[in-house]
Design a protein around this motif. Structure first.
Motif: not given
Lengths: 242, 606
Positions: A175, A177-178, B266, B343, B347, B349
């Motif tokens: 997956r 992350p962006c 990120m 969201r 999340d 993660q």
């Protein structure tokens, strides 16, 4: 009356004609380039250059042209300098690297390994820098002999916008992350129907050549990856330098 | 005298015309608080330029220096406040910008002959946003660099010139030094220049056409701008400035972790771009540029043609359209901005990585405070930090056999531990465990290894089995405790209270009573070959050598080694080694818990 003569920019004497036009005449007509009234010369280049202007008009033209010349003298190298990055191509197309011992790769469990190499960043050269990341998946079971083991490698660079994809343990998929691109453990895009939103990736994860090789010196089996990089955002795989 | 000077100055530079132009302005319909948005915006911009110039004096745009110079600015006197004001003034500027735009739209300030004021103002929107975006990566943070990397790819995915613009903007196909110098040039020179030119046109047009009065306002209601309106402007500006200064002082500009290829990215855009980020979700593949380019351009285009459109509309429809744009715009923007925030908050993660990067950012800051930034750049701060790298390397190379579990059970735990727990290695308590008949056979020591029924375990058990009484056992325990202290002294981990008398006593016991040196070497006593060397046991150099090659004579030669691999049996620098000198040192320093921690009181005062 203003004197006029025939010649390039009114300077030289091409045909020798000199004459005069009425002062205060139509300025538009003065500014345009009238043809020499003698029409003695029929050479094509001469026809173009035959002008009639007075001294002051000529000086205005000359000043503008000289200013333009100086401007070009700066603008050309300036623009070339800025555009130079477009021409710069460098680096290798592929990098073969032993990334992990086979024994450290559990079957069926994806492991992320860094690709370490020489990297040039404009004026700085890094000898040992992480230049890429690769996901390894050992397809064969643990009891398969190393020479028959099968390992798949996928570049961890997301084909969408080049972020690094991670492993989603819960859903057992890769997956990003962006923008939430998702891929199954074989690198295939997860369809939007399963994802609940469009999968933004234009293609599947990029598979890399991967072999299990033997190191005779230390009697160990290594996973060897041929690292390549492909352009992000494109549907086809267009190779880039690593 | 002063008057004379003024006169001569006036004759030479005619300054009074400028002052008079300002003084003679009038506000039709009377001064109003809402009109302060324009002046407040202008002065916030000036504050940004001024603070920016000060920051420039100590900033250096490069991959190695940018984060370091920002750290330098932050710990310089007043530097943190200065950077904070710059950062928060930019956030306020964007808010004020949109408020101002909404006000002008609602009062219809774009109508003839003021079209050019409206158009120059609208053209400032993309420029000011670009100005803000080019500033964010300059901090050299992981967040900023990931942002510009993704933004670059977004630009590249735009049809036609996208890739060319991306390459020129980031200076090649990877983010690096040139990205910073390019963004810096844009941020401190080109964009300010363009904004300045547009602003000059904007303001000179305002002076030319005067201020727009309320509809059907009376000439007689006009009041002088100076000071009636000016005082309101300055009050609003002061309030905004207080807000900016408070935010700068208490919230502080972000201190993110320095950019490094080792760290996870990120990237999330800044809050003012979250709506576009969200909009991209609804367009996939090649159509994403509709979200990032076409829709914003259409909105800008609609606003640009408002002066034209307005001529064809009746008054009523115009009011409806204008308030419609404001309401729909606010709702759509708010909704699209809130969704990704919501969201991300759910999340797990994302939150985990976010927290991890936050912790690393603080750590990098602490290290830079203590040691300064090395010439290789700020990324080396964390790359050289045992506290940061130790657990990562341990997990990768040691953690599939060795646990590193603290007494409360947290830490690294392999699924099938087959080697001793290395938490607290070299401490008296850790060594004492080896000399305890129960603990040595437990899972934290030799329990899961081939040594579970080895000589060491047998010997330790014998000491206690052969004891004649409880008193005897207590005496043995006390002596072993002293031996543990002696060995911890070798590891340089003994408490300060250990004195030479105790050490001599313990050594005597080791050699004579417990006969450790029958198998182990300790100083001049005993020989190598049958059990690990206790000289310098668990010290830094001992551990480094042990990890390099546990099969060496000093440790477990021949078949004595259970299963530990040799990680660097060749000379350091050889490609055949699995670990480099740096990596082994990081693991050892981490195991020995030797890393810099700031004193607790300084942490509190921050």
């Amino acid at each position: 009356m203003r004197p006029v003569r025939c010649g390039p920019l009114g300077l030289g004497r091409v045909c020798g004609y000199t004459g005069s036009v009425a002062e205060g005449g139509d300025p538009a007509a003065m500014a345009s380039l009238p043809r020499c009234p003698t029409r003695r010369l029929t050479l094509p280049w001469c026809r173009v250059w035959v002008v009639a202007m007075n001294r002051r008009t000529m000086l205005k033209w000359a000043s503008s042209l000289l200013a333009l010349f100086s401007g070009i003298l700066v603008a050309v190298p300036g623009c070339s300098f800025v555009l130079a990055v477009l021409r710069r191509r460098g680096g290798q197309d592929a990098l073969v690297q032993r990334v992990l011992r086979l024994e450290d790769l559990p079957p069926g469990e994806p492991v992320e390994v860094p690709i370490v190499g020489r990297k040039r960043d404009a004026w700085t050269v890094y000898d040992q820098q992480t230049i890429g990341r690769v996901w390894l998946v050992r397809r064969s079971k643990a009891d398969v002999p190393p020479e028959k083991s099968k390992v798949d490698a996928y570049s961890a660079i997301c084909p969408h916008l080049a972020c690094i994809v991670g492993l989603d343990q819960e859903d057992r998929r890769f997956r990003c992350p962006c923008h939430e691109a998702a891929f199954d453990l074989s690198g295939r895009r997860v369809p939007a129907s399963e994802l609940g939103h469009p999968n933004p990736s234009p293609r599947d994860l990029d598979p890399l050549k991967c072999a299990v090789v033997h190191d005779a010196d230390e009697d160990a089996w290594w996973v060897e990856v041929t690292y390549q990089r492909f352009r992000a955002g494109a549907r086809r795989r267009i190779p880039e330098s690593v | 005298m002063l008057e004379k000077l003024r006169e001569s100055l006036e004759r030479r530079i005619a300054y009074r015309q400028w002052w008079n132009a300002y003084r003679q302005r009038t506000v039709p319909g009377g001064a109003a608080w809402t009109r302060a948005s324009a002046s407040c915006l202008l002065w916030t911009l000036v504050v940004l330029v001024v603070t920016g110039v000060f920051l420039m004096s100590s900033y250096s745009p490069s991959m190695t220096d940018s984060w370091a110079s920002v750290h330098y600015i932050e710990q310089s006197w007043a530097g943190s406040l200065l950077r904070g004001i710059h950062y928060f003034a930019a956030q306020f500027l964007i808010v004020l910008f949109f408020l101002h735009m909404m006000r002008v739209l609602i009062v219809g300030g774009y109508r003839a002959p003021r079209e050019l004021i409206w158009i120059t103002g609208l053209l400032l929107v993309p420029l000011v946003l670009a100005w803000a975006i080019t500033g964010n990566p300059l901090s050299g943070s992981q967040k900023g660099m990931s942002q510009i990397e993704v933004e670059g790819h977004i630009i590249a995915s735009t049809p036609l010139l996208g890739r060319t613009i991306q390459t020129i903007l980031i200076g090649g196909d990877r983010v690096g030094n040139l990205t910073l110098t390019h963004l810096y040039t844009l941020h401190v020179f080109i964009l300010p220049l363009l904004v300045g030119v547009l602003l000059f046109l904007h303001i000179s047009q305002i002076y030319r056409h005067g201020l727009l009065g309320p509809e059907n306002s009376d000439e007689s209601e006009a009041v002088p701008y100076w000071p009636d309106q000016t005082v309101r402007n300055m009050i609003v500006l002061a309030v905004v400035m207080i807000g900016i200064a408070l935010a700068a002082r208490w919230l502080k500009a972000p201190r993110d972790v320095p950019a490094s290829p080792e760290l996870p990215g990120m990237p999330r855009p800044e809050w003012y771009f979250l709506s576009l980020f969200e909009l991209r979700r609804y367009f996939s593949g090649e159509w994403e540029f509709i979200a990032t380019l076409v829709i914003p351009l259409l909105i800008l285009g609609l606003l640009l043609v408002m002066p034209l459109l307005d001529r064809w509309l009746t008054h009523r429809i115009s009011v409806f359209l204008r308030s419609g744009i404001v309401v729909v715009g606010l709702v759509a923007w708010g909704g699209l901005t809130a969704m990704p925030i919501w969201r991300d908050r759910h999340d797990e993660q994302y939150q985990q990585t976010h927290r991890k990067l936050e912790v690393l950012g603080e750590r990098a800051w602490v290290l830079a405070d203590r040691y300064g930034v090395p010439p290789e750049g700020a990324a080396a701060l964390l790359a050289r930090d045992p506290k940061t790298q130790g657990p990562v390397l341990f997990k990768l190379y040691c953690g599939s056999c060795h646990p590193h579990a603290e007494p409360d059970g947290t830490g690294i735990m392999p699924t099938e531990p087959t080697a001793p727990n290395l938490y607290g290695i070299g401490t008296p308590d850790w060594i004492a465990g080896f000399l305890d008949p129960e603990r040595i056979t437990g899972p934290h020591y030799f329990g899961n290894t081939a040594k579970a029924d080895g000589e060491m375990v047998g010997t330790v058990q014998e000491w206690f089995e052969n004891a004649e009484s409880d008193d005897d056992r207590a005496r043995i325990r006390k002596q072993l405790q002293e031996i543990a202290l002696l060995l911890a002294h070798e590891a340089n981990k003994a408490p300060q209270t250990v004195d030479d008398k105790l050490l001599a006593r313990a050594k005597q016991a080791m050699v004579d009573e417990f006969a450790c040196t029958d198998c182990h070497r300790f100083g001049e006593e005993g020989e190598l070959g049958s059990a690990p060397d206790l000289t310098g046991y668990a010290s830094r150099s001992w551990l480094i050598e042990m990890i390099r090659n546990p099969n060496a004579e000093r440790f477990y030669p021949d078949d004595a080694n259970d299963r530990m691999p040799a990680f660097a049996p060749h000379e350091f620098g050889s490609a055949q080694n699995q670990l480099t000198r740096r990596q082994i040192e990081l693991i050892v320093d981490w195991l020995r818990q030797e890393w810099y921690e700031p004193a607790p009181e300084s942490a509190e005062s921050q």
